[in-house]
Design a protein around this motif. Structure first.
Motif, short mmCIF file in Angstrom:
data_model
loop_
_atom_site.label_atom_id
_atom_site.label_comp_id
_atom_site.label_asym_id
_atom_site.label_seq_id
_atom_site.Cartn_x
_atom_site.Cartn_y
_atom_site.Cartn_z
N HIS A 1 0.83 -1.21 0.00
CA HIS A 1 0.00 0.00 0.00
C HIS A 1 0.86 1.26 0.00
O HIS A 1 0.56 2.23 -0.70
N LYS A 2 1.94 1.25 0.77
CA LYS A 2 2.82 2.41 0.83
C LYS A 2 3.51 2.63 -0.51
O LYS A 2 3.65 3.78 -0.97
N GLU B 1 1.70 6.93 -6.70
CA GLU B 1 0.54 7.73 -7.13
C GLU B 1 0.58 9.17 -6.65
O GLU B 1 -0.12 10.03 -7.21
N THR B 2 1.38 9.46 -5.61
CA THR B 2 1.35 10.81 -5.05
C THR B 2 2.68 11.56 -5.13
O THR B 2 2.71 12.77 -4.94
N LYS B 3 3.76 10.84 -5.39
CA LYS B 3 5.07 11.49 -5.44
C LYS B 3 5.67 11.34 -6.83
O LYS B 3 5.47 10.33 -7.51
N GLU C 1 1.04 4.16 -2.84
CA GLU C 1 0.83 5.56 -2.45
C GLU C 1 1.96 6.45 -2.96
O GLU C 1 1.73 7.53 -3.50
#
Length: 556
Positions: free
Chosen positions: A421-422, A428-430, A425
């Motif tokens: 999950h990390k 998708e976000t960095k 994340e």
């Protein structure tokens, strides 16, 4: 808990044709090696040329210690964890060398409930890639010595032959040999030696080639000797390129297997990271990126060796764009870096952890220089305490990096769901702003200094007279505008394996340089690093066997 080989033998494998179907590999693109192994045609890459790439995740680690880090185990577990949360994922690993399998390090198929299978095949011969590389390398050596014996039309100086022979075994007795002994029909007598197959330039070439044509071009450029006048002699001048490529025609195709949870795995190529560039093949990685949402790959040993070469050599040549980096550590190994003996690692020791975390912190600082977002994965042991875990999280938070606990050895993919999950994340976000550390057009000395000071944190770099002379020769040949492949101990940031933690103020000594013109890098050898390892006092081979039921004992 059961042994690795017992767990692997109990795995419910799917026929490899089913794995290929899941990946949408066509039947004509698959070459079966039994029921559970196959090679994948390079035609896949051509067919899917216009398809967007998936996300590339690099798994690296702190400097290895006898306490163990479990980088490959976490790599495999993360790929299975990503599949558990609905992300189509392939793990991409290197092939094990028989040298460490029978020596001290063991195999390279993961461990516990986080393994690639069939584990015993992968660790023992596999699909014959290493044998093909060994044969191609030694064919070139035979052609070279035959040329000298048959009249030496190229005026090769026997004292300036730099192409040794190789074998995929740890055998220190072969490091230095004299060949050509006997009568006049037994060749020209000269000093030579053997390297381990994973140190062969052909191994590096196989892993960095982007096609069969590229493979042949790289093979042709390999420098094998010098003439009496100092002119370079290449494999092409000996007429060896075509025959070597013929021996490698199957080896260039990536190998498809699976994890014990039936996650697809490409295992292809195996250069060591302490004496070569330490990454699996470009072809396996690129094909994986066309077939999956995520490709989880690794780089050998600690981030100072494997990750640096992944970014500065492999990603540069292959035009890869890694999305995230996972750095693996164990609290046990960090305490060992803090001065605790292996026998005492089970006891809580916050002072030692504080002292040893500097190794991880330096790797984090270094990885940030490549512009790829990073997360720390703690490969959990039952002896880790809550206080130790919290202290580690606090220290990493101060560096702006999250820490995720994993327990893939005991739980498989389920033990890496949080990490999966990390990673998603982060992707998708960095934004990854990957860039190599140095410009290849810089001088050899400038490139080495950049790695030595920026990654190792050496105070200065010194060169032996022989190394200085070799730099001059490389520049004169016009082969100096290549990346640097540092050959250094894996146990320390320095060239001294006993300097643990995060040493500073040391001098890095470069004792030898050699150009790998075909692979496309310059090898700088430091310390006492060996290109032909030796066996330990009690080799792992002494504890291995097979019984009448074909059950393997002692393989790990």
């Amino acid at each position: 808990m059961k042994t690795d080989v017992q767990i692997a033998q109990e795995a419910k494998m799917l026929p490899i044709s089913e794995m290929a179907k899941y990946l949408e590999i066509k039947e004509e693109e698959l070459e079966l090696y039994g029921k559970y192994k196959a090679k994948v045609s390079l035609d896949v890459l051509s067919r899917l040329e216009d398809k967007p790439d998936g996300k590339l995740i690099l798994v690296t680690a702190i400097n290895p210690t006898p306490a163990g880090e479990g980088k490959t185990t976490v790599n495999v577990g993360l790929s299975m964890g990503l599949n558990k949360i609905g992300k189509k994922t392939i793990t991409a690993l290197r092939e094990p060398s028989l040298g460490p399998v029978f020596g001290i390090k063991g195999g390279a198929a993961g461990g516990g409930y986080s393994q690639v299978v069939p584990m015993e095949d992968i660790n023992l011969h596999f699909t014959g890639d290493f044998h093909a590389i060994t044969s191609a390398h030694n064919l070139l050596a035979a052609l070279l010595d035959n040329h000298i014996h048959q009249g030496n039309a190229l005026h090769i100086d026997p004292k300036k032959v730099i192409w040794k022979r190789v074998m995929d075994m740890n055998d220190r007795a072969l490091r230095n040999v004299v060949i050509g002994l006997g009568g006049k029909y037994d060749g020209v007598m000269r000093e030579s030696g053997f390297d381990i197959t994973v140190a062969s330039e052909i191994m590096a070439i196989l892993c960095l080639s982007s096609s069969l044509t590229d493979l042949k071009e790289r093979l042709s450029r390999m420098v094998v000797a010098y003439t009496y006048e100092g002119k370079v002699i290449t494999a092409e001048e000996l007429g060896a390129t075509g025959a070597m490529a013929l021996l490698l025609k199957d080896a260039i195709m990536p190998n498809l297997v699976q994890t014990i949870e039936n996650t697809p795995a490409f295992i292809h190529g195996g250069p060591f990271a302490n004496i070569a560039h330490g990454c699996n093949s470009v072809m396996a990685t690129k094909i994986g990126l066309k077939l999956a949402d995520y490709v989880v790959t690794e780089a050998g040993f600690g981030a100072d060796l494997g990750a640096e070469k992944f970014f500065d050599i492999k990603s540069r040549y292959a035009n890869l764009q890694p999305s995230a980096t996972v750095i693996v550590a164990t609290i046990r190994a960090l305490k060992m870096n803090g001065g605790v003996a292996k026998a005492e690692l089970a006891h809580e020791n916050l002072a030692a952890l504080d002292a040893g975390i500097v190794n991880l912190e330096r790797h984090l600082e270094n990885l940030a220089k490549f512009g790829v977002p990073t997360v720390v994965a703690i490969n959990q042991f039952p002896t880790d305490t809550e206080l130790e875990i919290e202290r580690l999280k606090e220290r990493c938070a101060a560096k702006g990096v999250d820490v995720i606990l994993t327990d893939v050895f005991r739980k498989g993919g389920e033990g890496a769901v949080d990490l999966a999950h990390k990673v998603v994340e982060i992707c998708e976000t960095k934004t990854s702003t990957y860039a190599p550390l140095y410009d290849v057009d810089n001088s050899i000395e400038e490139k080495i200094k950049t790695i030595a000071t920026e990654i190792y944190r050496a105070e200065q770099v010194e060169y032996t007279p022989a190394a200085r002379k070799q730099i001059t020769e490389i520049v004169a040949l016009g082969l100096d505008k290549l990346p640097i492949c540092m050959a250094k101990t894996q146990y320390s940031f320095s060239d001294n394996p006993t300097l643990l933690g995060a040493p500073t103020g040391f001098t890095l000594t470069v004792r030898e340089l050699k150009v790998s013109a075909g692979a496309g890098f310059i090898v700088a050898l430091t310390g006492s690093i060996m290109t032909m390892p030796g066996l330990p006092k009690t080799p792992a081979a002494n504890g291995m066997d097979i019984n009448e039921n074909r059950e393997i004992i002692g393989l790990s």
